[in-house]
Write an enzyme that holds these catalytic residues in place. Structure first.
Site, mmCIF file in Angstrom:
data_model
loop_
_atom_site.group_PDB
_atom_site.id
_atom_site.type_symbol
_atom_site.label_atom_id
_atom_site.label_comp_id
_atom_site.label_asym_id
_atom_site.label_seq_id
_atom_site.Cartn_x
_atom_site.Cartn_y
_atom_site.Cartn_z
ATOM 1 N N HIS A 176 0.662 -1.236 0.024
ATOM 2 C CA HIS A 176 -0.122 -0.011 0.140
ATOM 3 C C HIS A 176 0.915 1.196 -0.125
ATOM 4 O O HIS A 176 1.443 1.776 1.071
ATOM 5 C CB HIS A 176 -0.894 0.182 1.216
ATOM 6 N N HIS A 229 -1.290 10.379 -2.908
ATOM 7 C CA HIS A 229 -2.296 9.819 -2.509
ATOM 8 C C HIS A 229 -3.253 11.400 -2.296
ATOM 9 O O HIS A 229 -4.354 11.231 -2.755
ATOM 10 C CB HIS A 229 -2.328 9.172 -1.385
#
Length: 258
Positions: A17, A65
């Site tokens: 991730h 992100h």
């Protein structure tokens, strides 16, 4: 037919991730989604790296992100308000900025799971991944953004369509079909995707259940659960039948599951 993104890798799949930032890195010198974080995930043997795509002011797709830079760099501007050069300077002490083009070029044996975060980035993401469709899974919370990027990849003519996973609208419809025990509706809802990537729970509502796994697998779709960092939870979910674990600690997951 199984998409090449899934072939030749042992299950359960471990998806790093935003790369890998170890807990013992000290003063947070390395940031998530940095060049160093992707390199670290690759170094520990992760076949898959999950990341996110935004577009800079000068039109470059970068792995990042958040919509703004404050959490990672302390700068309050949005990603689309800075140029790549400016972002490069801001990320210099945090592991280095990495563009999507750099990621695909520098890590040719890594398979990327790319979440299109910004609508403005969708077409450029599609164009960039077109030659790499065999090792890219494309996703977004917005099914519209995901489809836009897929169409752009197809238009660019890379040869192999990227794999894809469901956005929020498809996930919602699939969960409803599962709750109604309608296998036909479940298969129809998942007909355009290769994977279902979901949290185990959404607030108090349990998403991942044996029935959901059964219906997804019957439709030929894998289920990957995010973001799981506890080894016990990893093992429990895999024992339930989950196909992949999205985790901040790919090193721990690889040691636990493989």
């Amino acid at each position: 037919m199984t998409h090449p993104w899934f072939e030749g890798v042992e299950r359960p799949r471990v998806l790093a991730h935003r790369g890998l930032v170890r807990a013992d890195t000290g003063e947070d010198a390395i940031a998530e989604n940095s060049f160093a974080a992707v390199a670290e995930a690759h170094a520990v043997g992760a076949h898959y790296v999950e990341s996110d795509c935004h577009l800079t002011k000068d039109g470059v797709v970068v792995l990042f992100h958040d919509a703004d830079l404050s959490r990672v760099t302390g700068d309050s501007r949005r990603v689309d308000e800075v140029t790549l050069r400016q972002l490069d300077d801001l990320m210099a002490g945090h592991g280095g900025v990495i563009t999507l083009a750099q990621a695909l070029d520098a890590f040719p044996d890594v398979r990327f799971n790319l979440d299109v975060k910004a609508a403005a980035a969708a077409e450029e993401v599609g164009r960039l991944i077109a030659p790499h469709g065999a090792r890219v899974l494309l996703t977004s919370f917005s099914d519209e953004r995901r489809r836009t990027a897929l169409r752009a990849a197809e238009t660019a003519g890379g040869g192999i369509r990227p794999a894809t996973s469901a956005g929020t609208s498809i996930v919602t419809r699939f969960v409803a079909a599962v709750n109604l025990r309608s296998r036909r509706a479940a298969r129809r809802v998942l007909s355009e995707v290769d994977a279902l990537q979901v949290p185990e729970r959404q607030q108090r509502v349990r998403i991942v259940t044996p029935r959901l796994l059964d219906y997804a697998h019957e439709a030929g779709v894998e289920v990957h659960v995010w973001t799981i960092n506890d080894p016990g939870d990893m093992a429990r979910l895999v024992a339930m039948g989950v196909d992949g674990i999205v985790t901040d600690r790919a090193d721990v997951a690889l040691a636990t599951l493989h």
